[in-house]
Design a protein around this motif. Structure first.
Motif, short mmCIF file in Angstrom:
data_model
loop_
_atom_site.label_atom_id
_atom_site.label_comp_id
_atom_site.label_asym_id
_atom_site.label_seq_id
_atom_site.Cartn_x
_atom_site.Cartn_y
_atom_site.Cartn_z
N VAL A 107 46.82 42.68 33.54
CA VAL A 107 46.12 42.25 34.76
C VAL A 107 46.95 41.20 35.48
O VAL A 107 47.11 41.23 36.70
CB VAL A 107 44.72 41.71 34.43
N MET A 108 47.51 40.24 34.74
CA MET A 108 48.32 39.17 35.34
C MET A 108 49.53 39.75 36.09
O MET A 108 49.93 39.25 37.14
CB MET A 108 48.79 38.20 34.26
N LYS A 109 50.12 40.80 35.54
CA LYS A 109 51.26 41.43 36.19
C LYS A 109 50.84 42.18 37.46
O LYS A 109 51.51 42.11 38.50
CB LYS A 109 51.94 42.41 35.23
N LEU A 110 49.72 42.87 37.38
CA LEU A 110 49.28 43.70 38.50
C LEU A 110 48.87 42.87 39.72
O LEU A 110 49.13 43.28 40.86
CB LEU A 110 48.11 44.59 38.06
N LEU A 155 44.47 34.96 39.87
CA LEU A 155 44.83 34.56 41.23
C LEU A 155 45.61 33.25 41.24
O LEU A 155 46.53 33.07 42.05
CB LEU A 155 43.56 34.43 42.08
N ARG A 156 45.28 32.33 40.33
CA ARG A 156 46.04 31.10 40.21
C ARG A 156 47.47 31.40 39.76
O ARG A 156 48.44 30.86 40.27
CB ARG A 156 45.35 30.16 39.22
N PHE A 157 47.60 32.34 38.83
CA PHE A 157 48.89 32.76 38.34
C PHE A 157 49.71 33.43 39.46
O PHE A 157 50.92 33.19 39.59
CB PHE A 157 48.70 33.73 37.16
N ALA A 158 49.03 34.25 40.28
CA ALA A 158 49.73 34.96 41.35
C ALA A 158 50.27 34.00 42.41
O ALA A 158 51.35 34.19 42.96
CB ALA A 158 48.79 35.97 41.99
N ARG A 159 49.53 32.92 42.69
CA ARG A 159 49.97 31.96 43.71
C ARG A 159 51.20 31.19 43.23
O ARG A 159 52.05 30.81 44.04
CB ARG A 159 48.84 30.99 44.03
N LYS A 215 36.16 35.03 35.28
CA LYS A 215 37.12 34.04 34.75
C LYS A 215 38.54 34.59 34.78
O LYS A 215 39.49 33.88 35.10
CB LYS A 215 36.73 33.65 33.33
N ILE A 216 38.69 35.87 34.46
CA ILE A 216 40.01 36.49 34.48
C ILE A 216 40.60 36.46 35.88
O ILE A 216 41.78 36.15 36.08
CB ILE A 216 39.93 37.94 33.96
N LEU A 217 39.77 36.77 36.89
CA LEU A 217 40.26 36.82 38.26
C LEU A 217 40.66 35.44 38.76
O LEU A 217 41.65 35.29 39.48
CB LEU A 217 39.19 37.43 39.18
#
Length: 294
Positions: A252-255, A288-292, A282-284
């Motif tokens: 999910v983190m990669k996608l 999203l924090r990871f994606a930013r 919680k995952i989202l």
């Protein structure tokens, strides 16, 4: 042109009433309005043509009473549940939680548009939204809806249907005069099971949030630059994800880092292995924090 039978306000030159099916013109080589005086002078014994079916039909066809086939109006925007419209209700569309149709993406204003009955039909109005409301590709401030009109709000496509029973009421637009007929297609709110679009228009995190909000079960397949990943939902919760050699939350983190590509979500109730135990909300937030940061 007002129907003398039910009072519905039709377009000028209409051959039949779009609400009750009353024949408003005499059918011959050309359509023309039947003068009231001629009707009064007809002999009492002259046979009367039976009324057409709802939505039109040729004279002589079996009559179908409005009470037997209630005319309904609805908005379809999968993966949201279809909304069957009521004349006495105002429907607001936007990303706010108090809207009748919640579209939770940044391109949609909190209160973006409104659909309500306007006397002669349902109309969609823009509520001074940031990115505008479009009907059939044209930006509008207000538009009286016709069957199969497509409303574009942000990345979402909403379709308006008019139908009675299992028949859709279709209005022909390729003739000088408006004619209606019934086409048997089944209930337009059923058999809709796919949701697709471009990642550029909707962030994957927003797509996953929408599927979580609507509690869908199915597979979200994402394709970008030759790479493909799949996220599996059960009742709106992400239970499994696969991307390359990654599975679970790592996938999910990669996608969510994808900035372009396409996605397709399909309804599917099959059981999948559960590699994700955390709540999707919680995952989202974490994804999203990871994606930013990336």
């Amino acid at each position: 042109m007002k129907c003398p039978k039910c009072g519905y306000n039709n377009l000028d030159g209409s051959a039949v009433c779009n609400l009750c099916g009353n024949l408003m013109h005499q059918v011959g080589r050309n359509y023309f309005k039947m003068p009231q005086a001629k009707v009064q002078k007809q002999a009492p014994q002259a046979p009367q043509a039976p009324p057409p079916a709802i939505g039109g039909g040729m004279a002589g066809a079996p009559a179908i009473q409005p009470s037997m086939r209630e005319i309904r109006h609805c908005i379809v925007c999968f993966p949201l549940e279809p909304v069957k419209l009521d004349r006495n209700t105002v429907y607001e569309i936007g990303r706010s939680r108090d809207c009748a149709l919640i579209l939770p993406v940044g391109m949609v204003s909190r209160h973006h548009a409104r659909i309500q009955w306007k006397g002669s039909g349902f109309a969609v109005s823009d509520l001074n939204s940031s990115n505008g409301t479009f009907v059939n590709g044209e930006q509008i401030s207000e538009h009286v809806l016709r069957n199969r009109d497509q409303i574009k709000i942000g990345p979402y496509l909403l379709e308006y249907y008019v139908y009675a029973g299992d028949t859709e009421i279709v209005t022909s637009r390729d003739r000088e005069m408006e004619v209606t007929k019934d086409i048997s297609i089944g209930d337009p709110t059923k058999n809709i099971n796919t949701f697709r679009g471009n990642v550029g228009e909707m962030a994957l995190g927003e797509i996953m949030q929408l599927l979580n909000l609507t509690r869908k079960s199915g597979n979200l397949v994402v394709t970008s630059g030759g790479s493909e990943g799949t996220v599996f939902f059960r009742g709106g919760e992400i239970v499994h994800a696969v991307f390359g050699d990654k599975t679970g939350e790592d996938a999910v983190m990669k996608l969510v880092r994808f900035r372009e590509g396409s996605f397709v979500f399909s309804l599917d109730d099959s059981v999948q292995p559960q590699t994700i135990m955390q709540k999707t909300s919680k995952i989202l937030v974490e994804a999203l924090r990871f994606a930013r940061k990336s």
